[in-house]
Design a protein around this motif. Structure first.
Motif, PDB file in Angstrom:
ATOM      1  N   SER A  63      23.191  61.864  35.895  1.00 49.94           N
ATOM      2  CA  SER A  63      23.867  63.149  35.628  1.00 49.94           C
ATOM      3  C   SER A  63      24.858  62.854  34.345  1.00 49.94           C
ATOM      4  O   SER A  63      25.092  61.871  34.127  1.00 49.94           O
ATOM      5  CB  SER A  63      24.647  63.698  36.820  1.00 49.94           C
ATOM      6  N   PRO A  65      27.904  63.471  33.696  1.00 51.47           N
ATOM      7  CA  PRO A  65      29.260  62.735  34.035  1.00 51.47           C
ATOM      8  C   PRO A  65      28.905  61.194  34.305  1.00 51.47           C
ATOM      9  O   PRO A  65      29.736  60.576  33.852  1.00 51.47           O
ATOM     10  CB  PRO A  65      29.746  63.347  35.230  1.00 51.47           C
ATOM     11  N   GLU A  66      27.743  60.992  34.870  1.00 55.38           N
ATOM     12  CA  GLU A  66      27.553  59.467  35.092  1.00 55.38           C
ATOM     13  C   GLU A  66      27.311  58.750  33.871  1.00 55.38           C
ATOM     14  O   GLU A  66      27.659  57.521  33.774  1.00 55.38           O
ATOM     15  CB  GLU A  66      26.446  59.387  36.262  1.00 55.38           C
ATOM     16  N   ASP A  69      30.521  58.192  31.891  1.00 53.64           N
ATOM     17  CA  ASP A  69      31.387  57.328  32.558  1.00 53.64           C
ATOM     18  C   ASP A  69      30.973  55.978  32.218  1.00 53.64           C
ATOM     19  O   ASP A  69      32.100  55.260  32.077  1.00 53.64           O
ATOM     20  CB  ASP A  69      31.384  57.599  34.059  1.00 53.64           C
ATOM     21  N   ASN A 148      30.946  74.818  36.863  1.00 52.92           N
ATOM     22  CA  ASN A 148      30.781  73.328  37.259  1.00 52.92           C
ATOM     23  C   ASN A 148      32.193  72.568  37.097  1.00 52.92           C
ATOM     24  O   ASN A 148      32.361  71.545  37.595  1.00 52.92           O
ATOM     25  CB  ASN A 148      29.746  72.618  36.188  1.00 52.92           C
ATOM     26  N   LEU A 149      33.129  73.184  36.412  1.00 54.67           N
ATOM     27  CA  LEU A 149      34.275  72.574  36.014  1.00 54.67           C
ATOM     28  C   LEU A 149      35.459  73.385  36.693  1.00 54.67           C
ATOM     29  O   LEU A 149      36.392  72.696  37.495  1.00 54.67           O
ATOM     30  CB  LEU A 149      34.723  72.406  34.539  1.00 54.67           C
ATOM     31  N   LYS A 150      35.396  74.732  36.826  1.00 55.77           N
ATOM     32  CA  LYS A 150      36.549  75.478  37.175  1.00 55.77           C
ATOM     33  C   LYS A 150      36.273  76.041  38.599  1.00 55.77           C
ATOM     34  O   LYS A 150      37.033  76.814  39.208  1.00 55.77           O
ATOM     35  CB  LYS A 150      36.947  76.672  36.257  1.00 55.77           C
ATOM     36  N   ASN A 151      35.083  76.016  38.972  1.00 54.72           N
ATOM     37  CA  ASN A 151      34.971  76.827  40.554  1.00 54.72           C
ATOM     38  C   ASN A 151      35.045  78.140  40.560  1.00 54.72           C
ATOM     39  O   ASN A 151      35.493  78.834  41.250  1.00 54.72           O
ATOM     40  CB  ASN A 151      35.701  76.177  41.513  1.00 54.72           C
TER      41      ASN A 151
ATOM     42  N   LYS B  56      34.021  70.920  46.655  1.00 48.53           N
ATOM     43  CA  LYS B  56      35.369  70.970  46.451  1.00 48.53           C
ATOM     44  C   LYS B  56      36.024  69.970  46.521  1.00 48.53           C
ATOM     45  O   LYS B  56      35.835  68.868  47.583  1.00 48.53           O
ATOM     46  CB  LYS B  56      35.865  72.218  47.223  1.00 48.53           C
ATOM     47  N   GLU B  61      42.572  66.622  40.599  1.00 45.69           N
ATOM     48  CA  GLU B  61      43.161  67.204  39.455  1.00 45.69           C
ATOM     49  C   GLU B  61      42.343  68.155  38.619  1.00 45.69           C
ATOM     50  O   GLU B  61      42.748  69.063  37.854  1.00 45.69           O
ATOM     51  CB  GLU B  61      43.152  65.824  38.232  1.00 45.69           C
ATOM     52  N   ILE B  62      40.999  68.315  39.289  1.00 45.01           N
ATOM     53  CA  ILE B  62      40.186  69.259  38.836  1.00 45.01           C
ATOM     54  C   ILE B  62      39.640  69.896  40.328  1.00 45.01           C
ATOM     55  O   ILE B  62      39.385  68.820  41.276  1.00 45.01           O
ATOM     56  CB  ILE B  62      39.080  68.987  37.990  1.00 45.01           C
ATOM     57  N   PRO B  63      39.345  70.871  40.358  1.00 47.86           N
ATOM     58  CA  PRO B  63      38.927  71.634  41.755  1.00 47.86           C
ATOM     59  C   PRO B  63      37.451  71.199  42.317  1.00 47.86           C
ATOM     60  O   PRO B  63      36.989  71.373  43.510  1.00 47.86           O
ATOM     61  CB  PRO B  63      38.971  73.103  41.515  1.00 47.86           C
ATOM     62  N   LEU B  64      36.565  70.668  41.410  1.00 50.53           N
ATOM     63  CA  LEU B  64      35.462  70.214  41.707  1.00 50.53           C
ATOM     64  C   LEU B  64      34.965  68.723  41.388  1.00 50.53           C
ATOM     65  O   LEU B  64      35.230  68.212  40.490  1.00 50.53           O
ATOM     66  CB  LEU B  64      34.354  71.075  41.237  1.00 50.53           C
ATOM     67  N   LYS B 115      31.021  62.132  39.504  1.00 57.12           N
ATOM     68  CA  LYS B 115      32.206  62.373  38.752  1.00 57.12           C
ATOM     69  C   LYS B 115      33.599  61.666  39.595  1.00 57.12           C
ATOM     70  O   LYS B 115      34.011  62.392  40.725  1.00 57.12           O
ATOM     71  CB  LYS B 115      32.593  63.670  38.194  1.00 57.12           C
ATOM     72  N   SER B 116      34.328  60.732  39.161  1.00 57.24           N
ATOM     73  CA  SER B 116      35.570  60.492  39.828  1.00 57.24           C
ATOM     74  C   SER B 116      36.633  61.391  39.637  1.00 57.24           C
ATOM     75  O   SER B 116      36.723  61.983  38.301  1.00 57.24           O
ATOM     76  CB  SER B 116      36.090  59.115  39.312  1.00 57.24           C
TER      77      SER B 116
END
Ligand code: FAD
Lengths: 412, 133
Positions: A63, A65-66, A69, A148-151, B56, B61-64, B115-116
């Protein structure tokens, strides 16, 4: 103000910037800083949670993010200085970089400035869709960051304009999250995203794709209520009488990306009208000595693996420049005609092998890419299919280059 | 019977044509590598897909945190797997590769974090609570 001296200042901590930093370090350049305006490095990949990244480089489907990272961790292990929440607001042609940070303004004097700021999306304004101005119209990348980031879920009934990869990926993502994607509308007679994304993001979920169609009106007061879709003729003009109404609360635009070059312009970096990124030589150096560019700021990539490779290639040349080694001068122009959308680099030396990246302007089958100098064909490569969605990378060997004359790249 | 496929294994997106008689695959043409042939065989027998979504994170530090399947799952089980993933909430911090569902619905695939996500700093949490109240 105190001016901090650096060998290399990297503007943007996405995959291009991170890869460049690691390669510089490997080449023995230690006095580096990465300036990133977000809270974390990783760039656009932080929000691209689908898989399919790294197939070329790591031979696995990671993905976003992986993939990011792996580079973020290595940058940490190598103790490379990173300042996040630092937005670069100024860049001069003598390589003074000004950044707005939490501790106030900071100024750097760099030997080398590396442009890796990525790109931004074209908006509704850029394509001038008529109609009212209700809530519920998003660009695909913004929708992606909300979900994907803020829900934050953005809507229930969705129409997508443009068949770019981000739009296709969002069609699937929204469907998985329970929204109904009514249709993807594309103005061109062919999709602009990768065929595999048409297959696994639309066909898998029975989402129809209408080619040669566009959105011709938007209705709704507070919130979007419906959009009008019309067929277009070969010139891209809406055909009267073909209007179809879609009741929806959300319209997503996936109509293209533009390299982010406001800062580059400040420093006098010359941009190319087709790529909208800097004109570069084979070292990925711009017309301003010591300023280099790679990744989406240079030209929009479909695969991150090649963004990383480009960042590394840039760093190899930048490291030489920092050490005072003189490189070859790039004096051979590389040009195209209407069959090719763009080529990078636009200038080469002819003294070493180079890789030419390009996009064709129209899809075709059993085509060939030809490079010629004058009337002489110096390189020819056959392709089973040519697709503007895919960036093509072709090696041009030093021996193949015959003279200092212009090299023209065309589809034959 | 001829059936056309677009391979989704890699960005080459090869266009493949398979000649099928009853249940038997007579020939597959168009693949640049052998993964294309494997894809067509799989696609005819039992189409599979990977999926990626997010869960969730409590006190994150972030919601997801983003997650994905480690192996492809049958295409007709995608929405059932999504339902299983939606039931999960994780406590921060979480690390890349952390397994959050083992062998989801017995399909032979795990759901892992991609994602960590660290713990939200106390001060930010207090600020949020003040704003919320
Ligand atoms: C939705 C989407 C889906 C994709 N899917 C795939 C896929 O499946 N497979 C694949 O291989 N590739 C995919 N890609 C392509 C790939 O992700 C990109 O090509 C790559 O991430 C570009 O890297 P970059 O470093 O050039 O830019 P970015 O990742 O955009 O990084 C630029 C960084 O610069 C920072 N920045 C910008 N301006 C400033 C400033 N003034 N000061 C400080 N910092 C600044 C930004 O905050 C950002 O972090 C996808 C891209 C998108 C957008």
């Amino acid at each position: 103000m105190n001016i901090i001296k650096k060998d290399a200042v990297i503007l943007g901590g996405g995959p291009a910037g991170l890869a460049a930093a690691l390669k510089l370090k490997e080449k023995g350049i230690d006095n580096i800083i990465i300036l990133e305006r977000e809270k974390k490095t990783g760039g656009i990949l932080r929000q691209c949670i689908h898989d399919g990244f790294g197939i070329v480089r790591f031979k696995e489907a990671l993905s976003g993010p992986e993939y990011a990272d792996r580079f973020v961790q290595e940058v940490q292990r190598q103790n490379i200085e990173v300042q996040t929440e630092a937005t670069v607001i100024g860049l001069t042609n003598d390589k003074i970089v000004t950044a707005a940070t939490k501790e106030g303004l900071k100024k750097y004097q760099a030997k080398v400035v590396i442009l890796t700021m990525g790109c931004r999306e074209r908006t509704r304004g850029a394509i001038s869709i008529p109609g009212t101005r209700p809530a519920g119209v998003y660009t695909a990348g913004v929708a992606q960051s909300y979900i994907n980031l803020k829900n934050i879920m953005i809507g229930k009934k969705v129409v997508i304009l443009g068949s770019g990869d981000i739009g296709l990926i969002m069609a699937r993502r929204l469907t998985l999250e329970g929204a109904e994607v009514l249709a993807v509308i594309e103005k061109q007679p062919y999709p602009s995203g990768l065929p595999r994304n048409i297959e696994q993001c639309l066909n898998d979920y029975n989402i129809p794709l209408y080619l040669s169609h566009t959105v011709t009106n938007i209705q709704g007061k507070e919130r979007l209520e419906s959009v009008t879709v019309s067929k277009v003729d070969e010139k891209g003009q809406a055909i009267e009488g073909t209007e179809k109404e879609y009741n929806c609360d959300t319209l997503i635009l996936s109509v293209g990306l533009i390299p982010e070059n406001e800062l580059s312009l400040q420093a006098g970096v010359e941009l190319h009208p087709r790529t909208k990124g800097p004109i570069v030589d084979e070292n990925l150096q711009t017309n301003v000595e010591g300023i280099y560019a790679a990744g989406n700021v240079l030209h929009v990539h479909d695969l991150v693996d090649f963004v990383s490779i480009e960042g590394e290639k840039l760093a190899e040349s930048a490291a030489k420049y920092i050490k005072g080694e003189k490189g070859y001068e790039s004096i051979i122009p590389v040009t195209t005609d209407h069959t090719i959308n763009n080529v990078v680099p636009q200038k080469i030396s002819g003294e070493q092998d180079v890789e030419i990246s390009l996009r064709v302007s129209k899809p075709s089958k059993d085509g060939q890419i030809i490079m010629q100098q004058g009337n002489k064909v110096i390189m020819m490569k056959k392709f089973k299919k040519l697709n503007p969605a895919e960036m093509i990378h072709i090696k041009l060997k030093k021996e193949e280059i015959q003279s200092k004359e212009e090299i023209k790249v065309v589809v034959g | 019977m001829k059936r056309e496929f677009t391979c989704i294994v890699c960005p080459n997106s090869c266009e493949l044509v398979a000649e099928i008689e009853g249940k038997e695959i007579k020939s597959i043409e168009g693949a640049l590598c052998k993964r294309g042939d494997e894809y067509v065989v799989q696609e005819i027998k039992d189409p599979k897909r990977t999926i990626a979504t997010s869960v969730k994170v409590i006190d994150g530090e972030i919601p997801l945190a983003s997650v994905r399947t480690t192996k492809p799952i049958p295409k007709d089980k995608i929405f059932e797997v999504m339902e299983e993933i939606k039931k999960v909430k994780v406590q921060a911090p979480v690390q890349i590769n952390q397994v959050i569902i083992e062998n989801v619905l017995n399909l032979g695939s795990d759901i892992i974090i991609t994602k960590s996500v660290g713990i939200q700093k106390c001060i930010e949490r207090v600020n949020k609570e003040v704003v919320a109240s």
